[in-house]
Design an enzyme around this catalytic site. Structure first.
Site, PDB file in Angstrom:
ATOM      1  N   THR B 186      44.207  59.351  30.757  1.00 34.38           N
ATOM      2  CA  THR B 186      44.241  57.902  30.587  1.00 34.38           C
ATOM      3  C   THR B 186      43.275  57.538  29.482  1.00 34.38           C
ATOM      4  O   THR B 186      42.201  58.112  29.366  1.00 34.38           O
ATOM      5  CB  THR B 186      43.786  57.178  31.862  1.00 34.38           C
ATOM      6  OG1 THR B 186      42.457  57.604  32.170  1.00 34.38           O
ATOM      7  CG2 THR B 186      44.681  57.491  33.020  1.00 34.38           C
ATOM      8  N   GLU B 331      48.776  56.860  35.911  1.00 33.88           N
ATOM      9  CA  GLU B 331      48.576  57.418  37.247  1.00 33.88           C
ATOM     10  C   GLU B 331      49.821  57.308  38.119  1.00 33.88           C
ATOM     11  O   GLU B 331      49.832  57.777  39.249  1.00 33.88           O
ATOM     12  CB  GLU B 331      47.415  56.678  37.943  1.00 33.88           C
ATOM     13  CG  GLU B 331      46.035  56.993  37.373  1.00 33.88           C
ATOM     14  CD  GLU B 331      45.645  56.093  36.206  1.00 33.88           C
ATOM     15  OE1 GLU B 331      46.555  55.476  35.596  1.00 33.88           O
ATOM     16  OE2 GLU B 331      44.442  55.999  35.895  1.00 33.88           O
ATOM     17  N   LYS B 439      36.628  34.067  34.711  1.00 37.55           N
ATOM     18  CA  LYS B 439      36.070  33.423  35.911  1.00 37.55           C
ATOM     19  C   LYS B 439      35.371  32.132  35.506  1.00 37.55           C
ATOM     20  O   LYS B 439      34.251  32.140  35.021  1.00 37.55           O
ATOM     21  CB  LYS B 439      35.102  34.372  36.623  1.00 37.55           C
ATOM     22  CG  LYS B 439      35.848  35.536  37.287  1.00 37.55           C
ATOM     23  CD  LYS B 439      34.954  36.749  37.519  1.00 37.55           C
ATOM     24  CE  LYS B 439      35.809  37.968  37.829  1.00 37.55           C
ATOM     25  NZ  LYS B 439      35.524  39.131  36.974  1.00 37.55           N
ATOM     26  N   TRP B 444      39.586  31.670  39.181  1.00 35.52           N
ATOM     27  CA  TRP B 444      40.118  32.645  38.244  1.00 35.52           C
ATOM     28  C   TRP B 444      41.174  32.017  37.340  1.00 35.52           C
ATOM     29  O   TRP B 444      42.037  31.269  37.799  1.00 35.52           O
ATOM     30  CB  TRP B 444      40.775  33.807  38.994  1.00 35.52           C
ATOM     31  CG  TRP B 444      39.799  34.749  39.638  1.00 35.52           C
ATOM     32  CD1 TRP B 444      38.462  34.546  39.830  1.00 35.52           C
ATOM     33  CD2 TRP B 444      40.103  36.041  40.186  1.00 35.52           C
ATOM     34  NE1 TRP B 444      37.900  35.635  40.458  1.00 35.52           N
ATOM     35  CE2 TRP B 444      38.884  36.568  40.698  1.00 35.52           C
ATOM     36  CE3 TRP B 444      41.267  36.801  40.296  1.00 35.52           C
ATOM     37  CZ2 TRP B 444      38.805  37.823  41.303  1.00 35.52           C
ATOM     38  CZ3 TRP B 444      41.197  38.044  40.898  1.00 35.52           C
ATOM     39  CH2 TRP B 444      39.970  38.564  41.399  1.00 35.52           C
TER      40      TRP B 444
END
Lengths: 542, 542
Positions: B186, B331, B439, B444
């Protein structure tokens, strides 16, 4: 060195968990034995299956033990598919079209512990209940209101009572994916029936492969009505496929006549169906006689026996229903091939495409196949060479339950008993069952070709071609024919119909007209019975 | 009690065996580094892969050892996919877009033994050859005529020489399906790169699931051009899918500019493509500027980052190319969700369908997902609640190579680092990367929504929204924008464009125009670099 991916066994219960979680609102519609139409969602089916799993445990069913069903296609049967296998027990689907003596033999051989049955089969169950050795519990798949008021069956239980006694707080157990999941006996025409014991792994891999675009091509946008029975090779796997893809399921119950089926196709907006040719004959006759059509059905899977080309054209040209010809067998879970086009066929003429569609098709991924000659050597894929068809793959039987019949494999390949050609594009076509081939003067004549020609005659409802004894050629083809109602057709007219359609020496030597051709428990013509009926038949050419 | 089905491990080599046997004439078309278009059939590819497998053995490569590639999408790379994994060794695809220091780190960490590379990357290889610790053999993926005349690489081998030295009499070995098959690191933005080690089993199950009608829906009638690189998560599995279904493959090699891609789409009659949004921007700009169209392409898979709705509409309305929005990660092999419609969407309005398509879609069978809140409890599937997305399934990583980064799982679930909603139909929508969420005063703000609005403005070529420091609200959105060539656009015009499209307090506090937004090695916008660039940015609202 192993990969570092999550280890999750391939288990049948995962299909239902997925269906509940990702397609919870999708419906399962069933025509019930009780007479009405029943509807429930995957979410409800999942909850009821969990309750039934708890009920099975309460009845003392242990992992690996066999739980039998004698039932139509319906939601309760589907719940048992998941409750039994998901619990780690083995679902044994009994075929109600078998003679009660065979049912007793098979239930004893399988050592079934519990038997669930639809009310239709109460008389059969009453006839065998005292004879079967291992079944301790009988359950009628109905509610309290419909329970038979008086029965000879001791301690008969009620399906809905079992469900009502449990809540749905149950987590499916995890176990080895190679564990047995279900059991189906082949209706062999010779010898004792033999049990094919599927595993969770084989079923799951088969489900993935069956749903692929080049196989049955099933999606969440499909509405699937399996006419093929759940008591025979798991309705070709469709109850599993539907959960995997989230397709709506429509179960016809006992209503397999043309009228009942057509009504359900229309009211439930069915897009995909599946069945053997003999079932479609009844449906098409009804639709034709009543000048009806199919509003939503776009595809139908035809297998079990070769689809007569005349039926294929009828479906496609008259009704706009694409025919997907497929092939497999109980020992193959059952799918082996599906006749989906390759890119090269796209621009072909309609006749060329029909010639492709008449074949049983290409191996679905996971299955490999080959044809062998008498010497056991592989024959070329030229569309001409014809030999016994052998298959292998992770959902193909390596043997039968309790070793019945010994080791069937030849060098790791399963011999299908079918005789076939394979063309350069990998399209397989069955020319005959090995035991049905007609051996004329040392040459083979495929009976299916002759039947297909006869079936294309407008006055023919059904045709079987068998070998009849001939003093010079050893065997010659004899055509056994059922005429359509009120149709006129003579032996000479039908034989003349073969002119130019086939090599002259393949033309049948004789035709006999009968009222009906005997069908086996899975809807196939029983040629062994015909051979017995006509073993003294004297051919005019003899 | 186990089932009685054939035991066959799920091995990657079986894909190539199937492709050769059942789709031998199907073509693999490649634009080569050498400049020309190369064609070979699956039959030829299979024979050459067997020869390469023998060559690897001759080089001393043992099962489990890592063989690295640094290569474009092309037929030789595909041969290595099968030759390396099929032999039992591990294919390690290196990403040429990484910095050479990272390539050295990764090759050392993986303990690669052999490195195959396309000529494009000769300078990189020359720079790192003396630095990597374990690579003993370097192979240029070309023929003798194109070998570099002089190179600093000691004993550089030629790919076609290796092939020529072997015959194709080779049978793929059988081994445990849990064996490692391939390795991909990754490109993490923090910490060391981590290796995801796929197995044969995980790859095969992923391939089955990816080809399903509700996932990528691939058939033998497709012509697939993967723009997504084979050096990144195995080109989303398409080189495996193509063999499973027998689809024609078209590899673009190094030609990823709009002109080269469009030419290949047209000349090879591509029906299906796949790539990240940033790749399509170049292609669409070229097609638009030259007033071209797509004659055969019907579908494109867009993943890696969210597909801006404006791009989705453009593909579908201007060019008739259906956009299949998908989501996954290294993944996850990588596929997790695909945005295919359910039956209920069929009769919806076009706008309602667009709203569905903007989501990343439903879990493909085998993957389960959930969203959790800060307390770790699962959040409802209501399309509103937003939380961290967790996944599990047989092709999802349980950990990283050599235990790097420790145990990533939370109660058996893999935390994706994405923040998402899931609606009642199971459609998941990424609202942000957890680390990219803005934030503002304890609430959010999802950066992707803001980027999508900006991208819908006709003068915007690319937009990234990041958190900028604010003395009162802690963080507020800052929009970083690349204008289209020659386009006029002011900060005020763009901010006004947000009016009515989103809650007022979500409107970005500022806009900065830049010439380019840095892209990572897999084509994603590198917001961490932007945050670094603008960490001192003073918002006008501050």
């Amino acid at each position: 060195m192993n990969g570092l991916m999550m280890q999750q066994p391939l288990l049948i219960s995962s299909l239902l968990v997925h269906a509940e979680r990702h397609h919870g609102e999708q419906q399962i519609v069933s025509r019930r034995v009780e007479g009405d139409i029943h509807r429930q969602t995957f979410r409800e089916a999942a909850a009821r299956s969990r309750r039934m799993a708890k009920a099975l445990a309460a009845l003392g069913v242990k992992p690996g033990e066999r739980v039998a069903t004698l039932a139509w296609n319906g939601y309760r049967h589907m719940e048992l598919y998941y409750a039994v296998s998901g619990s780690g027990a083995v679902l044994h689907t009994l075929n109600p079209r078998l003679h009660p003596d065979q049912v007793v033999y098979i239930a004893d051989h399988a050592e079934d512990q519990v038997l669930f049955f639809d009310l239709t089969f109460l008389p059969v169950i009453e006839a065998i209940a005292a004879r079967v050795k291992t079944i301790k519990v009988f359950v009628a798949m109905t509610d309290r209101a419909h329970m038979p008021p008086a029965t000879k069956i001791q301690g008969l239980l009620c399906y809905e009572d079992l469900i009502d006694a449990q809540d749905d707080r149950f987590v499916w157990p995890s176990f080895d994916e190679n564990a047995a999941s279900s059991l189906c006996y082949t209706s062999g025409t010779t010898g004792n029936p033999k049990g094919v014991l599927y595993s969770h792994r084989s079923t799951m891999l088969h489900t993935y492969a069956a749903a692929l675009p080049d196989a049955l091509n099933c999606s969440s946008r499909d509405v699937i009505l399996p006419v093929v029975p759940m008591f025979h090779v798991n309705a070709w796997g469709l109850p599993y496929v539907a959960c995997m893809v989230g397709a709506r399921l429509v179960f016809p119950g006992p209503g397999l006549d043309g009228k009942s089926l057509h009504e359900l196709f229309e009211t439930e907006r069915v897009t995909l169906s599946a069945g053997v040719p003999t079932v479609w004959q009844g449906l098409l006759a009804y639709v034709e006689a009543n000048d009806l059509k199919f509003s939503t059905m776009r595809r139908t899977i035809i297998g079990g026996s070769a689809c007569p080309p005349a039926m294929l054209r009828g479906f496609q040209e008259k009704y706009g229903v694409h025919v997907l010809h497929a092939w497999g067998m109980t020992e193959m879970s059952p799918l082996g091939t599906a006749c989906t086009f390759k890119a090269k066929h796209t621009d072909m003429s309609q006749d060329e495409r029909y010639a492709v569609q008449a074949k049983q098709g290409r191996a679905i991924f996971g299955v490999d196949m080959k044809i062998i000659g008498d010497d056991g050597n592989e024959l070329p894929w030229d569309g001409k060479a014809s030999g016994e068809l052998l298959v292998r793959g992770p959902w193909i039987a390596a043997g039968y339950f309790k070793g019945e019949g010994g080791d069937p494999l030849i060098d790791g390949w399963f011999p299908t008993g079918d005789v076939a050609t394979i063309d350069a594009d990998g399209f397989m076509q069955i020319t005959d069952r090995a035991k049905d081939v007609i051996k004329s003067g040392g040459e083979w004549i495929g009976s299916i070709d002759l039947e297909n020609i006869a079936m294309a005659h407008p006055a023919v409802a059904m045709a079987a071609c068998i070998a009849a004894h001939h003093p010079k050629w050893d065997e010659r083809p004899l055509l056994v024919v059922v005429r359509k109602p009120a149709a006129q057709l003579t032996r000479e007219e039908l034989l003349a119909f073969f002119d130019g359609k086939i090599a002259k020496w393949w033309t049948p030597d004789d035709v006999v007209f009968v009222d009906a051709i005997p069908l086996g428990a899975t809807g196939k013509m029983q040629k062994n019975k015909l051979r017995e009926m006509f073993k003294e038949h004297k051919l005019p050419t003899a």
